[in-house]
Design a protein around this motif. Structure first.
Motif, PDB file in Angstrom:
ATOM      1  N   THR A  34       0.852  -1.183   0.000  1.00  0.00           N
ATOM      2  CA  THR A  34       0.000   0.000   0.000  1.00  0.00           C
ATOM      3  C   THR A  34       0.889   1.234   0.000  1.00  0.00           C
ATOM      4  O   THR A  34       1.984   1.235   0.545  1.00  0.00           O
ATOM      5  N   GLY A  35       0.421   2.281  -0.644  1.00  0.00           N
ATOM      6  CA  GLY A  35       1.163   3.532  -0.640  1.00  0.00           C
ATOM      7  C   GLY A  35       2.239   3.636  -1.690  1.00  0.00           C
ATOM      8  O   GLY A  35       3.107   4.480  -1.591  1.00  0.00           O
ATOM      9  N   HIS A  61       5.399  -8.341  11.189  1.00  0.00           N
ATOM     10  CA  HIS A  61       5.477  -6.883  11.311  1.00  0.00           C
ATOM     11  C   HIS A  61       6.379  -6.504  12.485  1.00  0.00           C
ATOM     12  O   HIS A  61       7.237  -5.629  12.370  1.00  0.00           O
ATOM     13  N   GLY A  93       4.723  -1.874   3.417  1.00  0.00           N
ATOM     14  CA  GLY A  93       3.638  -0.956   3.067  1.00  0.00           C
ATOM     15  C   GLY A  93       2.661  -0.781   4.214  1.00  0.00           C
ATOM     16  O   GLY A  93       2.209   0.331   4.508  1.00  0.00           O
ATOM     17  N   ASP A  94       2.355  -1.883   4.901  1.00  0.00           N
ATOM     18  CA  ASP A  94       1.477  -1.804   6.081  1.00  0.00           C
ATOM     19  C   ASP A  94       2.100  -0.944   7.173  1.00  0.00           C
ATOM     20  O   ASP A  94       1.433  -0.088   7.767  1.00  0.00           O
ATOM     21  N   ARG A  96       4.477   1.308   6.882  1.00  0.00           N
ATOM     22  CA  ARG A  96       4.603   2.705   6.452  1.00  0.00           C
ATOM     23  C   ARG A  96       3.277   3.427   6.607  1.00  0.00           C
ATOM     24  O   ARG A  96       3.230   4.560   7.068  1.00  0.00           O
ATOM     25  N   SER A  97       2.178   2.744   6.267  1.00  0.00           N
ATOM     26  CA  SER A  97       0.845   3.340   6.430  1.00  0.00           C
ATOM     27  C   SER A  97       0.515   3.592   7.897  1.00  0.00           C
ATOM     28  O   SER A  97      -0.168   4.561   8.222  1.00  0.00           O
ATOM     29  N   ALA A  98       1.014   2.726   8.774  1.00  0.00           N
ATOM     30  CA  ALA A  98       0.764   2.875  10.210  1.00  0.00           C
ATOM     31  C   ALA A  98       1.716   3.879  10.856  1.00  0.00           C
ATOM     32  O   ALA A  98       1.563   4.202  12.030  1.00  0.00           O
ATOM     33  N   GLY A  99       2.712   4.360  10.122  1.00  0.00           N
ATOM     34  CA  GLY A  99       3.661   5.319  10.655  1.00  0.00           C
ATOM     35  C   GLY A  99       4.721   4.720  11.560  1.00  0.00           C
ATOM     36  O   GLY A  99       5.340   5.433  12.341  1.00  0.00           O
ATOM     37  N   SER A 102      10.026   4.589   8.539  1.00  0.00           N
ATOM     38  CA  SER A 102      10.233   5.562   7.481  1.00  0.00           C
ATOM     39  C   SER A 102      11.195   4.929   6.490  1.00  0.00           C
ATOM     40  O   SER A 102      11.950   4.019   6.839  1.00  0.00           O
TER      41      SER A 102
END
Length: 128
Positions: A34-35, A61, A93-94, A96-99, A102
């Motif tokens: 994602t992203g 993760h 991607g998961d 990165r979406s969750a912050g 980086s």
């Protein structure tokens, strides 16, 4: 000292390889992160140890976040965790979406290759 409980035989457990889980099960059938795309030479660094409320993180993760305390390339991360690069990209991607991570993509990876340099390399190899 109590005796070890008897082990139950499972079809999904290979005693030589450990638990066998298909990559599509780890990524829940997703094949793209994602992203946007993630270059395999990009560097990953964890931003925090705390997961956001509502973030559903798998053990993979958590392993990525734990391994990325210092900047690490995506391919080295995949090798360290013994996961395929495609699976690691989806999991990144998961995260990165969750912050929780980086990413830094080296400038050379984001630019197309210079054809003249590639021709010079090929000509140099032919000269050997």
């Amino acid at each position: 000292m109590p005796a070890d409980p008897p082990r139950i035989a499972h079809d999904w457990l290979d005693h030589d390889a450990g638990p066998v889980v298909r990559p599509y099960a780890v990524t829940q059938g997703r094949v793209a992160p994602t992203g946007g795309a993630i270059d395999m030479m990009a560097f990953v660094v964890a931003t925090t140890t705390e997961s956001r409320p509502g973030a559903r993180l798998q053990p993979e993760h958590h392993a990525i976040v734990a391994a990325a305390w210092e900047p690490i390339p995506v391919v080295e991360l995949a090798s360290t965790l013994d996961l395929s690069v495609g699976v690691v990209r989806v999991l990144l991607g998961d995260l990165r979406s969750a912050g929780l991570i980086s990413m830094y993509e080296p400038p050379a990876a984001s630019r197309p290759h210079d054809v003249d340099v590639l021709k010079a390399v090929v000509n140099g190899l032919r000269a050997l």
